[in-house]
Design a protein around this motif. Structure first.
Motif, short mmCIF file in Angstrom:
data_model
loop_
_atom_site.label_atom_id
_atom_site.label_comp_id
_atom_site.label_asym_id
_atom_site.label_seq_id
_atom_site.Cartn_x
_atom_site.Cartn_y
_atom_site.Cartn_z
N ARG A 80 0.83 -1.20 0.00
CA ARG A 80 0.00 0.00 0.00
C ARG A 80 0.87 1.26 0.00
O ARG A 80 1.61 1.52 0.95
CB ARG A 80 -0.89 -0.03 1.24
N TRP A 81 0.78 2.04 -1.08
CA TRP A 81 1.55 3.28 -1.18
C TRP A 81 1.09 4.28 -0.11
O TRP A 81 -0.10 4.37 0.20
CB TRP A 81 1.35 3.93 -2.55
N ASN A 82 2.05 5.07 0.40
CA ASN A 82 1.66 6.15 1.30
C ASN A 82 1.22 7.36 0.47
O ASN A 82 1.33 7.36 -0.76
CB ASN A 82 2.79 6.52 2.27
N GLU A 83 0.71 8.36 1.12
CA GLU A 83 0.15 9.52 0.40
C GLU A 83 1.21 10.27 -0.40
O GLU A 83 0.93 10.85 -1.45
CB GLU A 83 -0.52 10.48 1.39
N GLN A 84 2.47 10.25 0.07
CA GLN A 84 3.54 10.97 -0.62
C GLN A 84 4.08 10.19 -1.82
O GLN A 84 4.86 10.71 -2.62
CB GLN A 84 4.71 11.26 0.34
N LYS A 85 3.67 8.93 -1.94
CA LYS A 85 4.12 8.04 -3.01
C LYS A 85 5.65 7.85 -3.01
O LYS A 85 6.26 7.69 -4.07
CB LYS A 85 3.68 8.58 -4.39
N ASP A 86 6.25 7.90 -1.82
CA ASP A 86 7.68 7.67 -1.75
C ASP A 86 8.00 6.41 -0.93
O ASP A 86 9.15 6.14 -0.58
CB ASP A 86 8.41 8.88 -1.15
N GLY A 87 6.98 5.65 -0.63
CA GLY A 87 7.16 4.41 0.12
C GLY A 87 5.84 3.68 0.27
O GLY A 87 4.79 4.21 -0.09
N TRP A 88 5.90 2.47 0.76
CA TRP A 88 4.68 1.69 0.94
C TRP A 88 4.78 0.83 2.19
O TRP A 88 5.86 0.63 2.74
CB TRP A 88 4.40 0.82 -0.29
N ARG A 89 3.64 0.33 2.61
CA ARG A 89 3.61 -0.58 3.76
C ARG A 89 2.79 -1.81 3.39
O ARG A 89 1.96 -1.77 2.48
CB ARG A 89 3.03 0.12 4.98
N TRP A 90 3.05 -2.86 4.11
CA TRP A 90 2.38 -4.14 3.86
C TRP A 90 1.00 -4.11 4.50
O TRP A 90 0.85 -3.79 5.67
CB TRP A 90 3.22 -5.27 4.43
N ASP A 91 -0.03 -4.44 3.72
CA ASP A 91 -1.39 -4.45 4.25
C ASP A 91 -2.20 -5.57 3.57
O ASP A 91 -2.80 -5.38 2.53
CB ASP A 91 -2.08 -3.10 4.00
N PRO A 92 -2.21 -6.77 4.19
CA PRO A 92 -2.96 -7.88 3.63
C PRO A 92 -4.36 -8.02 4.24
O PRO A 92 -4.96 -9.09 4.21
CB PRO A 92 -2.09 -9.08 4.01
N SER A 93 -4.87 -6.92 4.80
CA SER A 93 -6.17 -6.97 5.46
C SER A 93 -7.30 -7.17 4.45
O SER A 93 -7.20 -6.75 3.29
CB SER A 93 -6.43 -5.70 6.26
N LYS A 94 -8.36 -7.76 4.92
CA LYS A 94 -9.53 -7.98 4.07
C LYS A 94 -10.08 -6.65 3.57
O LYS A 94 -10.42 -6.51 2.38
CB LYS A 94 -10.61 -8.74 4.85
N HIS A 95 -10.17 -5.68 4.44
CA HIS A 95 -10.72 -4.37 4.07
C HIS A 95 -9.91 -3.75 2.93
O HIS A 95 -10.48 -3.27 1.95
CB HIS A 95 -10.72 -3.43 5.27
N TYR A 96 -8.59 -3.77 3.07
CA TYR A 96 -7.76 -3.15 2.03
C TYR A 96 -7.85 -3.89 0.70
O TYR A 96 -7.99 -3.28 -0.36
CB TYR A 96 -6.29 -3.08 2.48
N ILE A 97 -7.77 -5.21 0.73
CA ILE A 97 -7.81 -6.00 -0.50
C ILE A 97 -9.11 -5.77 -1.26
O ILE A 97 -9.13 -5.58 -2.48
CB ILE A 97 -7.62 -7.50 -0.19
N LYS A 98 -10.22 -5.73 -0.52
CA LYS A 98 -11.52 -5.57 -1.19
C LYS A 98 -11.72 -4.15 -1.72
O LYS A 98 -12.50 -3.94 -2.66
CB LYS A 98 -12.65 -5.98 -0.24
N GLU A 99 -11.04 -3.19 -1.15
CA GLU A 99 -11.07 -1.83 -1.69
C GLU A 99 -10.08 -1.68 -2.84
O GLU A 99 -10.37 -1.04 -3.86
CB GLU A 99 -10.75 -0.81 -0.58
N ALA A 100 -8.91 -2.26 -2.68
CA ALA A 100 -7.84 -2.13 -3.68
C ALA A 100 -8.24 -2.73 -5.02
O ALA A 100 -7.88 -2.21 -6.08
CB ALA A 100 -6.57 -2.79 -3.17
N VAL A 101 -8.99 -3.83 -5.00
CA VAL A 101 -9.35 -4.49 -6.26
C VAL A 101 -10.15 -3.57 -7.18
O VAL A 101 -10.04 -3.65 -8.40
CB VAL A 101 -10.12 -5.81 -5.99
N LYS A 102 -10.91 -2.66 -6.59
CA LYS A 102 -11.69 -1.71 -7.40
C LYS A 102 -10.76 -0.83 -8.23
O LYS A 102 -11.04 -0.53 -9.39
CB LYS A 102 -12.57 -0.84 -6.50
N GLN A 103 -9.64 -0.44 -7.62
CA GLN A 103 -8.67 0.39 -8.34
C GLN A 103 -7.89 -0.43 -9.37
O GLN A 103 -7.57 0.06 -10.45
CB GLN A 103 -7.71 1.06 -7.35
#
Length: 303
Positions: A80-103
């Motif tokens: 998951r990219w941070n807002e500054q787009k200069d790094g990311w963090r690991w997020d395998p949560s159900k909430h994130y995956i189900k939102e990310a797939v839309k993008q």
């Protein structure tokens, strides 16, 4: 080009898949490479939301839009990219995956993803929750099948035991034979396909060979070991065929491997890879000789 069934799915993937990460952000240039891949019979295209802040998915989606029903698009989620787009963090949560797939779907300009892959994973993750997300996306029709991208035996075993993954993407090459110890035989037994990356070992197993070598070596191999291994491979196995051909055919010689994913930054490079995969398989004697020349290592962690 020969196709193989991906795990227990009904996806038939070409033995060579195009790794889209190396396409770059020049959309016209990238599209030409993708079109050349289609012309060569490649039907499997691998991307990820992490590549170029999602621009890679946009390029892949636009380039394949007119042939969508003829190709297999694989992408990944979890970083998951941070807002500054200069790094990311690991997020395998159900909430994130189900939102990310839309993008993912929006960037790919498609209604469904053929293969949705978790882009990493640790044994400390809430694996049950992650699996639940993928199962729901499959039931809802957003994805056809799912898999993981991982080199960690303990993580792979958990997903193989608890989920309906059809594939595992992992690094595997003549110079990185770690998966042969436990992972490849296990996945073959479970009827879960392996999709490989890194098969030419950052160019070491190509015609450039030692030009690509670092003084510190590669993985567990010292520079002197690399020099010895590559020289022996060139003299004893690659005397009648290019080293790239030997490298890609070595991966495909393992019964667990369905496809090798290889990047290409030019049409010429793509065509070389196609020629390598379309070449004659290695003989049992050649495979045995390669394994004698390049010793296997074992995973020191994540067991």
């Amino acid at each position: 080009m020969k196709k193989n069934r991906l795990g227990k799915s009904d996806l038939q993937v070409t033995e060579l898949g195009l790794g889209c990460m190396s396409l770059g952000t020049d959309k016209a240039h990238a599209q030409k490479i993708i079109e050349a891949a289609l012309d060569e019979g490649i039907n499997y295209f691998d991307t990820a939301d992490l590549y170029d802040f999602g621009v890679n998915e946009e390029i892949v989606g636009k380039s394949l839009k007119q042939v969508r029903d003829q190709v297999i698009i694989a992408t990944k989620v979890g970083n998951r990219w941070n807002e500054q787009k200069d790094g990311w963090r690991w997020d395998p949560s159900k909430h994130y995956i189900k939102e990310a797939v839309k993008q993912n779907l929006k960037r790919l300009e498609t209604d469904y993803i053929d293969l949705y892959q978790l882009h990493g994973g640790t044994i400390e993750d809430n694996i049950d929750e992650t699996i639940e997300a993928f199962e729901e996306l499959q039931a809802e029709g957003f994805i056809r099948y799912y898999g993981i991208s991982s080199i960690r035996p303990n993580v792979i075993r958990e997903y193989a035991k608890k989920s309906n993954i059809v594939s595992v993407m992992m690094q595997y090459s003549i110079l990185d034979r770690n998966p042969e110890e436990k992972v490849l035989p296990f996945l073959h037994e479970q009827q879960i396909s392996v999709v490989t990356r890194g098969s030419v070992a950052k160019g070491l197993l190509s015609e450039k060979a030692l030009e690509k070598a670092s003084p510190s070596g590669y993985l567990e191999h010292s520079y002197d070991e690399l020099q010895q291994i590559i020289t022996e491979l060139q003299e004893k196995v690659a005397d009648s065929r290019p080293l790239t051909e030997v490298a890609l055919r070595y991966n495909l010689a393992n019964p667990a491997v369905a496809s090798v994913i290889v990047g290409a930054s030019s049409i010429g490079q793509l065509q070389e890879n196609v020629k390598a995969v379309n070449s004659a398989p290695l003989t049992k004697e050649e495979v045995a000789l390669i394994q004698k020349i390049a010793r296997a290592h074992t995973y020191p962690a994540h067991r």
